[in-house]
Design a protein around this motif. Structure first.
Motif, PDB file in Angstrom:
ATOM      1  N   GLU A 206       0.689  -1.101   0.035  1.00  0.00           N
ATOM      2  CA  GLU A 206      -0.072   0.200  -0.030  1.00  0.00           C
ATOM      3  C   GLU A 206       0.811   1.296  -0.065  1.00  0.00           C
ATOM      4  O   GLU A 206       0.567   2.205  -0.763  1.00  0.00           O
ATOM      5  CB  GLU A 206      -0.791  -0.022   1.238  1.00  0.00           C
ATOM      6  CG  GLU A 206      -2.007   1.060   1.118  1.00  0.00           C
ATOM      7  CD  GLU A 206      -2.758   1.174   2.416  1.00  0.00           C
ATOM      8  OE1 GLU A 206      -3.816   2.085   2.573  1.00  0.00           O
ATOM      9  OE2 GLU A 206      -2.926  -0.032   3.053  1.00  0.00           O
ATOM     10  N   PHE A 209       2.688   1.678  -3.507  1.00  0.00           N
ATOM     11  CA  PHE A 209       1.931   2.213  -4.661  1.00  0.00           C
ATOM     12  C   PHE A 209       1.684   3.629  -4.501  1.00  0.00           C
ATOM     13  O   PHE A 209       1.551   4.353  -5.396  1.00  0.00           O
ATOM     14  CB  PHE A 209       0.286   1.599  -4.458  1.00  0.00           C
ATOM     15  CG  PHE A 209       0.219   0.153  -5.128  1.00  0.00           C
ATOM     16  CD1 PHE A 209       0.615  -0.068  -6.435  1.00  0.00           C
ATOM     17  CD2 PHE A 209      -0.122  -0.737  -4.308  1.00  0.00           C
ATOM     18  CE1 PHE A 209       0.341  -1.432  -6.947  1.00  0.00           C
ATOM     19  CE2 PHE A 209      -0.350  -2.296  -4.818  1.00  0.00           C
ATOM     20  CZ  PHE A 209      -0.074  -2.326  -6.193  1.00  0.00           C
ATOM     21  N   SER A 210       1.796   4.213  -3.316  1.00  0.00           N
ATOM     22  CA  SER A 210       1.826   5.698  -3.275  1.00  0.00           C
ATOM     23  C   SER A 210       3.163   6.292  -3.497  1.00  0.00           C
ATOM     24  O   SER A 210       3.369   7.215  -4.070  1.00  0.00           O
ATOM     25  CB  SER A 210       1.306   5.900  -1.835  1.00  0.00           C
ATOM     26  OG  SER A 210      -0.059   5.668  -1.476  1.00  0.00           O
ATOM     27  N   ASN A 213       4.288   7.197  -6.794  1.00  0.00           N
ATOM     28  CA  ASN A 213       3.541   8.205  -7.569  1.00  0.00           C
ATOM     29  C   ASN A 213       3.521   9.460  -6.687  1.00  0.00           C
ATOM     30  O   ASN A 213       2.330   9.822  -6.339  1.00  0.00           O
ATOM     31  CB  ASN A 213       2.021   7.679  -7.922  1.00  0.00           C
ATOM     32  CG  ASN A 213       1.047   8.480  -8.663  1.00  0.00           C
ATOM     33  OD1 ASN A 213       1.562   9.145  -9.657  1.00  0.00           O
ATOM     34  ND2 ASN A 213      -0.131   8.343  -8.459  1.00  0.00           N
ATOM     35  N   SER A 216       1.150   9.704  -3.393  1.00  0.00           N
ATOM     36  CA  SER A 216      -0.288   9.967  -3.350  1.00  0.00           C
ATOM     37  C   SER A 216      -0.952   8.723  -3.904  1.00  0.00           C
ATOM     38  O   SER A 216      -0.726   8.045  -4.760  1.00  0.00           O
ATOM     39  CB  SER A 216      -0.347  11.080  -4.667  1.00  0.00           C
ATOM     40  OG  SER A 216      -1.803  11.262  -4.910  1.00  0.00           O
ATOM     41  N   LYS A 217      -2.106   8.577  -3.178  1.00  0.00           N
ATOM     42  CA  LYS A 217      -2.977   7.369  -3.259  1.00  0.00           C
ATOM     43  C   LYS A 217      -4.219   8.018  -4.333  1.00  0.00           C
ATOM     44  O   LYS A 217      -4.690   7.345  -5.189  1.00  0.00           O
ATOM     45  CB  LYS A 217      -3.744   7.024  -2.233  1.00  0.00           C
ATOM     46  CG  LYS A 217      -2.960   6.029  -1.365  1.00  0.00           C
ATOM     47  CD  LYS A 217      -3.754   5.646  -0.189  1.00  0.00           C
ATOM     48  CE  LYS A 217      -3.041   4.617   0.818  1.00  0.00           C
ATOM     49  NZ  LYS A 217      -3.768   4.224   2.079  1.00  0.00           N
ATOM     50  N   ALA A 218      -4.753   9.320  -3.977  1.00  0.00           N
ATOM     51  CA  ALA A 218      -5.672   9.913  -4.764  1.00  0.00           C
ATOM     52  C   ALA A 218      -5.061  11.006  -5.366  1.00  0.00           C
ATOM     53  O   ALA A 218      -4.179  11.766  -4.704  1.00  0.00           O
ATOM     54  CB  ALA A 218      -6.823  10.379  -4.080  1.00  0.00           C
ATOM     55  N   LYS A 219      -5.142  11.431  -6.626  1.00  0.00           N
ATOM     56  CA  LYS A 219      -4.620  12.440  -7.454  1.00  0.00           C
ATOM     57  C   LYS A 219      -4.644  13.987  -6.610  1.00  0.00           C
ATOM     58  O   LYS A 219      -5.923  14.305  -6.102  1.00  0.00           O
ATOM     59  CB  LYS A 219      -5.124  12.605  -8.775  1.00  0.00           C
ATOM     60  CG  LYS A 219      -4.362  13.872  -9.594  1.00  0.00           C
ATOM     61  CD  LYS A 219      -4.973  13.543 -11.165  1.00  0.00           C
ATOM     62  CE  LYS A 219      -3.842  14.477 -12.075  1.00  0.00           C
ATOM     63  NZ  LYS A 219      -4.576  14.303 -13.396  1.00  0.00           N
ATOM     64  N   ASN A 222      -1.513  13.932  -1.151  1.00  0.00           N
ATOM     65  CA  ASN A 222      -0.135  13.415  -0.869  1.00  0.00           C
ATOM     66  C   ASN A 222      -0.033  12.897   0.661  1.00  0.00           C
ATOM     67  O   ASN A 222       0.236  13.949   1.283  1.00  0.00           O
ATOM     68  CB  ASN A 222       0.894  14.085  -1.647  1.00  0.00           C
ATOM     69  CG  ASN A 222       0.803  14.702  -3.001  1.00  0.00           C
ATOM     70  OD1 ASN A 222      -0.069  15.532  -3.353  1.00  0.00           O
ATOM     71  ND2 ASN A 222       1.460  13.773  -3.846  1.00  0.00           N
ATOM     72  N   GLU A 223       0.063  11.597   0.776  1.00  0.00           N
ATOM     73  CA  GLU A 223       0.261  11.353   2.171  1.00  0.00           C
ATOM     74  C   GLU A 223       1.867  11.246   2.798  1.00  0.00           C
ATOM     75  O   GLU A 223       2.288  11.464   3.748  1.00  0.00           O
ATOM     76  CB  GLU A 223      -0.219   9.796   2.450  1.00  0.00           C
ATOM     77  CG  GLU A 223      -1.671   9.735   2.391  1.00  0.00           C
ATOM     78  CD  GLU A 223      -2.233   8.285   2.685  1.00  0.00           C
ATOM     79  OE1 GLU A 223      -1.857   7.811   3.539  1.00  0.00           O
ATOM     80  OE2 GLU A 223      -2.921   7.579   1.375  1.00  0.00           O
ATOM     81  N   ARG A 230       7.186   4.936 -12.233  1.00  0.00           N
ATOM     82  CA  ARG A 230       5.884   4.354 -12.387  1.00  0.00           C
ATOM     83  C   ARG A 230       6.213   3.733 -13.466  1.00  0.00           C
ATOM     84  O   ARG A 230       6.944   4.206 -14.339  1.00  0.00           O
ATOM     85  CB  ARG A 230       4.802   5.222 -12.685  1.00  0.00           C
ATOM     86  CG  ARG A 230       4.346   6.339 -11.319  1.00  0.00           C
ATOM     87  CD  ARG A 230       3.248   7.419 -11.945  1.00  0.00           C
ATOM     88  NE  ARG A 230       3.731   8.415 -12.850  1.00  0.00           N
ATOM     89  CZ  ARG A 230       3.405   9.523 -13.281  1.00  0.00           C
ATOM     90  NH1 ARG A 230       2.469  10.097 -12.148  1.00  0.00           N
ATOM     91  NH2 ARG A 230       3.622  10.122 -13.777  1.00  0.00           N
TER      92      ARG A 230
END
Length: 364
Positions: A206, A209-210, A213, A216-219, A222-223, A230
């Motif tokens: 998990e 995957f962030s 990118n 970021s999980k959602a555009k 950013n966590e 990529r």
């Protein structure tokens, strides 16, 4: 001329399928993290008998992001030590440094060229958090022993599998989190840079995957402090074409290696060790001789191309001046004597015959 590796011949049978994939990607209008990447991640995870595959830009990033992921999860912290074989390609060591960790060099076994498990324990300190097991030249490190050491000392084992696509232990394809490179010359090679991580650790997957990118999980949300690494959509499409043939092509490599091992008979040449199990996929067939320059020149004069993997040990590189005075005699001997012979799924029997003949005829 027998090329060391003829990438045109290796990829030529896939040309029509590549063209079809190119058209499909173009027509999709989706060029970053699209359906081909998702498909490859599923396919490669299944192939490795692993729960998760995270496609990234290259093998170096795959290793670096694994360690950055463990730091994000609190399982490691900056400044921790990672044990790594001294004779590995420099990228393995650079990835540790890139993740703000400290590489600790350990000598390999002269027989297998992989890290010597007997020397690992003496290098473990209160700062050690991981062992990076490098599956060099296509041969798995002694993972059973390494994993036992790791369990006993509460360490994380990461595998650098950039050269060992398809190599297996007796009952398990995927034991630890692994980093793969799909550089064009690898056993499973893309047509450019590409890489992946496989893992059974859902939390790590998990995070990765962030991290690949921009964190970021959602555009636009950013966590983490991530990177742009990529797996390219088009390279994933090409890899999807080639993956089904990986085992068959590895078998050809192993057949050639078996012939080399059984038929090269020259007291001036030290052949690699192989127990004829599936723990080696012969990304490279690496021999040793004290007269490497003479042998390489002789083979060149006879139309046989060879390469040296690798001419300069990492601790002798200018980039690592603080290590230049280290004494690592086994590593240094390996780097001074190794020579890689041609081996690939497109070599003909006649070419293999010729290499064997010339190796057996060489004297100095």
């Amino acid at each position: 001329m027998i090329k060391f590796l003829d990438l045109y011949k290796i990829n030529q049978p896939y040309e029509n399928a590549f063209q079809n994939k190119l058209r499909s990607v173009l027509d999709s209008g989706w060029y970053i993290l699209g359906e081909e990447v998702k498909l490859f991640e599923r396919n490669f995870a299944d192939y490795c008998q692993s729960k998760y595959c995270i496609g990234v830009g290259n093998g170096f990033d795959a290793l670096t992001l694994i360690y950055k992921g463990y730091i994000q999860l609190g399982k490691m912290q900056k400044g921790d030590e990672v044990i790594v074989p001294a004779n590995t390609y420099i990228a393995s060591i650079l990835s540790i440094i890139q993740a703000d960790l400290v590489p600790v060099l350990v000598e390999p076994k002269l027989e297998t060229y992989t890290i010597d498990p007997n020397l690992i324990t003496e290098k473990i300190t209160n700062k050690t958090r991981s062992i990076l097991a490098v599956n060099l030249y296509g041969q798995l490190a002694e993972l059973d022993v390494i994993n036992e050491i790791a369990i006993k000392n509460n360490l994380i084992v990461v595998e650098d599998s950039a050269q060992s696509h398809g190599a297996t232990l007796e009952n398990n394809k995927s034991i630890n989190t692994q980093a793969f490179s799909f550089y064009p010359g690898k056993n499973l090679g893309a047509l450019g840079d590409a890489g992946a991580v496989i893992t059974n650790d859902g939390q790590l997957a998990e995070v990765l995957f962030s991290l690949r990118n921009y964190g970021s999980k959602a555009k636009y949300y950013n966590e983490f402090i991530g990177v742009n690494s990529r797996l390219d959509e088009l390279q994933a499409a090409f890899l999807n074409v080639k993956l089904p043939n990986l085992d068959a092509e590895n078998q050809i490599r192993k057949n050639i290696a078996k012939r080399y091992l059984l038929e090269i008979n020259n007291d001036n040449i030290i052949l690699p060790f192989w127990d004829f199990s599936d723990n080696h996929v012969f990304h490279l067939f690496v021999i040793r001789t004290p007269k490497r320059a003479e042998l390489q020149d002789y083979l060149k004069q006879n139309g046989i191309e060879t390469l040296i993997h690798y001419p300069v040990a990492s601790h002798r590189q200018k980039a690592f001046k603080h290590w230049n005075n280290l004494q690592l005699p086994i590593t240094e001997k390996i780097h001074e004597e190794v020579l890689s012979l041609p081996i690939s799924p497109v070599m003909t029997d006649e070419e293999v015959d010729f290499v064997i003949q010339k190796m057996n005829s060489w004297t100095y």
